[in-house]
Scaffold this active site. Sequence first.
Site, PDB file in Angstrom:
ATOM      1  N   LYS A  21      -6.469   9.834  46.932  1.00  0.00           N
ATOM      2  CA  LYS A  21      -7.409  10.015  45.819  1.00  0.00           C
ATOM      3  C   LYS A  21      -8.736   9.323  46.136  1.00  0.00           C
ATOM      4  CE  LYS A  21      -3.618  10.302  42.585  1.00  0.00           C
ATOM      5  NZ  LYS A  21      -2.730   9.590  41.670  1.00  0.00           N
ATOM      6  N   GLN A  70      -0.883   5.208  37.746  1.00  0.00           N
ATOM      7  CA  GLN A  70      -0.100   5.681  38.893  1.00  0.00           C
ATOM      8  C   GLN A  70       1.390   5.475  38.607  1.00  0.00           C
ATOM      9  OE1 GLN A  70      -1.573   7.165  41.691  1.00  0.00           O
ATOM     10  NE2 GLN A  70       0.533   7.730  42.147  1.00  0.00           N
ATOM     11  N   ASP A  98      -4.562  13.206  34.435  1.00  0.00           N
ATOM     12  CA  ASP A  98      -3.235  13.590  34.948  1.00  0.00           C
ATOM     13  C   ASP A  98      -2.511  14.522  33.981  1.00  0.00           C
ATOM     14  OD1 ASP A  98      -2.782  12.684  37.501  1.00  0.00           O
ATOM     15  OD2 ASP A  98      -2.129  10.685  36.877  1.00  0.00           O
TER      16      ASP A  98
END
Length: 277
Positions: free
Chosen positions: A49, A93, A116
Amino acid sequence: MAKNLDGKKFNEEIAARLKKQFENLPEKLKLAILQVGDLKESNNYIKHKVVFAEKIGILVEHKQYKEDVEEQEIISAIEEYNSDISIGGIVVQLPIPEGLNKYRIIESIDPRKDVDGITSTNINLLFNGKLGLVPATAKGVVSLLEKYGVNLVGVKAVVVGESALVGRPIALALLNKKATVTVCHTHTKNLAGETRLADVLVVAAGYPGLITASHVSRGQVVIDVGISVAGGQVLGDVDYENVKKVVGAITPVPGGVGPMTVASLFQNLLEAKNSQT
Ligand code: NAD
């Protein structure tokens, strides 16, 4: 021989486009990534990322907490990011340690910054077939299929894997494109019988080599989401060498869905930014 569905190449095209689009914004945009612990897989995903972000001119603010962090400390950081206009998107995450309440943490993200697509607001939109921020892997799978002109309307799509983060969002995203979707999992009685019937087969099991030549049929499009690392090698869920001799098109691992997931996250960042202004 099967056509190669090249996610890496498409990732580069998306990066070039996004770079220009982000350059048009008055200020450099930031993506916040919160990580708990030091899992090798998470470090690796975050690295990809960060590399992509650098390529397109996005700044990444990466906060890494010890495993014994208090839940409230993470929630407070997320709340600060929610109200910080320089932060366009927030990523927690996953996985995070069991002791933390994952749902409370995720739900504290402003859904408009949930790049996300994992807050209940965005999952609800996906469930209802409405516009929202779609989980990056599901979005990446659909974009790659569309890029290569694979028709999804009315075709039989089989998804192997039913996890909340990967399999289910992929199944919903395909259903939203009007595919007829079957979801397989560890209790599916005749996996090969189901997968052989697919026009589009998406595999997200995390079981290297699960899909062999006997699970597929001629002309199928096979999307391998699986990523497992063994002996320093990155392995997909599909026995690539043998399956590619049978099917019509296939994604490689690495270089297929992985780069699409990263690119899709940043497409979500742009969508998120546009919805915040
Ligand atoms: P998970 O373990 O949470 O879920 C796996 C799913 O596969 C389960 O629903 C299970 O029922 C099913 N499954 C496992 N073994 C099976 C078998 N033998 N037969 C039928 N079904 C079986 O994993 P996840 O988080 O959904 O991730 C799946 C894979 O996708 C992993 O390899 C992960 O690393 C990879 N992944 C890749 C990307 C990407 O960008 N390419 C993104 C996220 C996850």
